[in-house]
Enzyme design. Sequence first.
Site: not given
Ligand code: GLC
Length: 540
Positions: A202, A263
């Site tokens: 994440d 991500e």
């Molecule tokens: C990422 C996740 C999202 C979350 C954020 C904070 O972007 O996909 O759902 O709110 O991180 O952890």
Amino acid sequence: MTTPWWRHAVVYQVYIRSFADSNNDGTGDIDGLRSKLGYLNELGTDAIWINPWYRSPLHDGGYDVADYRAIEPRYGTVEQAAALIEEAHDHDIKVIVDLVPNHTSSEHAWFQEAINSPIGHPSRKRYHIRPGKGENGELPPTDWLSVFGGPAWDRLPDGEWFLHLFDHTQPDLDWTNPEVIEEFQSIFRFWLDRGVDGFRVDVAHGNAKDMTFPDLGEKQGELLEGAKFADHPFWDRDEVHDIIRGWRKVLDSYPGDRMMVAEAWVPDSGRLALYLRPDEYQQSFNFSFLEAEWDAAQMTEIISTACAAAADVGSAPTWVLSNHDVVRHATRYGLPAGTNWRRWLLDGPHDILDADLGLRRARAATLLMLSLPGSAYLYQGEELGLPEVYDLPVGVLDDPVWEQSNHTMKGRDGCRVPIPWEPEGPAFGFGTDTPWLPMPEWFGPLSAEAQAGDPASTLSFYRTAIAARREHLTNDESIEFLDAPDQVVALRRGSGVECWLNLNDHAIDLPTCEILCASAETPLGDGRSLGPNEAALIRR
Ligand code: GLC
């Protein structure tokens, strides 16, 4: 040597809270997911990515982790998680778990220790806890804004401030602290020891902060945007790469093809490629395909750039059209070009949506995605053609975005509504009690059961398309774009199978061919033409 599974996998994203509720408490759980492994197998799933399932107060749907080595009791136990992983493997399904290293929950033992300890205590150094500016420290240390809206700093009763790039219940960890580094390597091991095949990491571009804490001033930028310029104080800093290399070493010390997917919201494919060096991530999400307009030249450009960038670093591209953070693609494609879909949820007007067109385009874009080299990430419910539930009453909203943005952004709940499994019943087979988010009445005909036996359904289309992909499109990674009429994407893969996508509002002629799979609800007539907003896999 066989190709690692993740290079061409169909990965199905499970938002566990909304997937299947086995104990009827209104929340999805691990045993609910276990009961659907047969369904996932039949769909053609190679791997599942499970959104965070750790103990959490669920202020941000579990991205606020209170204990990385425990399962949230509403979802089950660590034993049930281990059993799920084993059973998934019996179904030939790999398991990717979601790791959240940028921040913990404010209920995490570390943060509790930090705020209950005096200023200067070492436990405070695991987070970014600092004195404020101004005469009495009454001003936040910087002008940074949280991704969810409002200032990124909150003040503690003793006068110091803590950083939270997301919700105020998600304090950011200080990754210059060796204790933080060690702790996460141990968390990686904990889950690898339980058999997981990979991690989705994440906010992979956020761990490193500029420790001089400069103000952003004019460079503040849009929320949720990620880095848009070099040397940003918290996005995509060069220091993140050392952290990643440490994780990769742990991963590589385990047998089998284990992987990490990032991500990472970064400005361009050059910056993204840095995350994919041989001692870093195997893969990264590529969000530009999701963000593309309904335009053949733009889609072609995005696909060829992503394929070339992945090839340059020996990685394989990834594709995604929907996830738990964006408006579902069946709805996005039904909005007029240029609509800001995040804002449209609240601001409307809702009657500009053409839902039929959205679904037609969504199926066509999905077929294009499934025809590409690399791996495809599907988000639960897209195989049912679920649209965004854009009209959830504000009183039921759960996403912290709603409060943090001062009610100016509706947030992401509309794509997180529980899955309808059966055509009837109070929760359409999700569970028997009131689900944590209300499910609309019109969900019945979209349920998995209602669609399973219908050859024209979106579910049947996904099953056919994924099977065709397995048979014809995963043996090599070559891709060649073909000459095609205006607003048509046409490409050929190594097997000779072609994908044609017609973005026009009129039909086009296809070469003489056999149709292997078509996105349209009604099969094509003589196999010679492709309707507007339709796609087909063909073989000459
Ligand atoms: C990422 C996740 C999202 C979350 C954020 C904070 O972007 O996909 O759902 O709110 O991180 O952890």
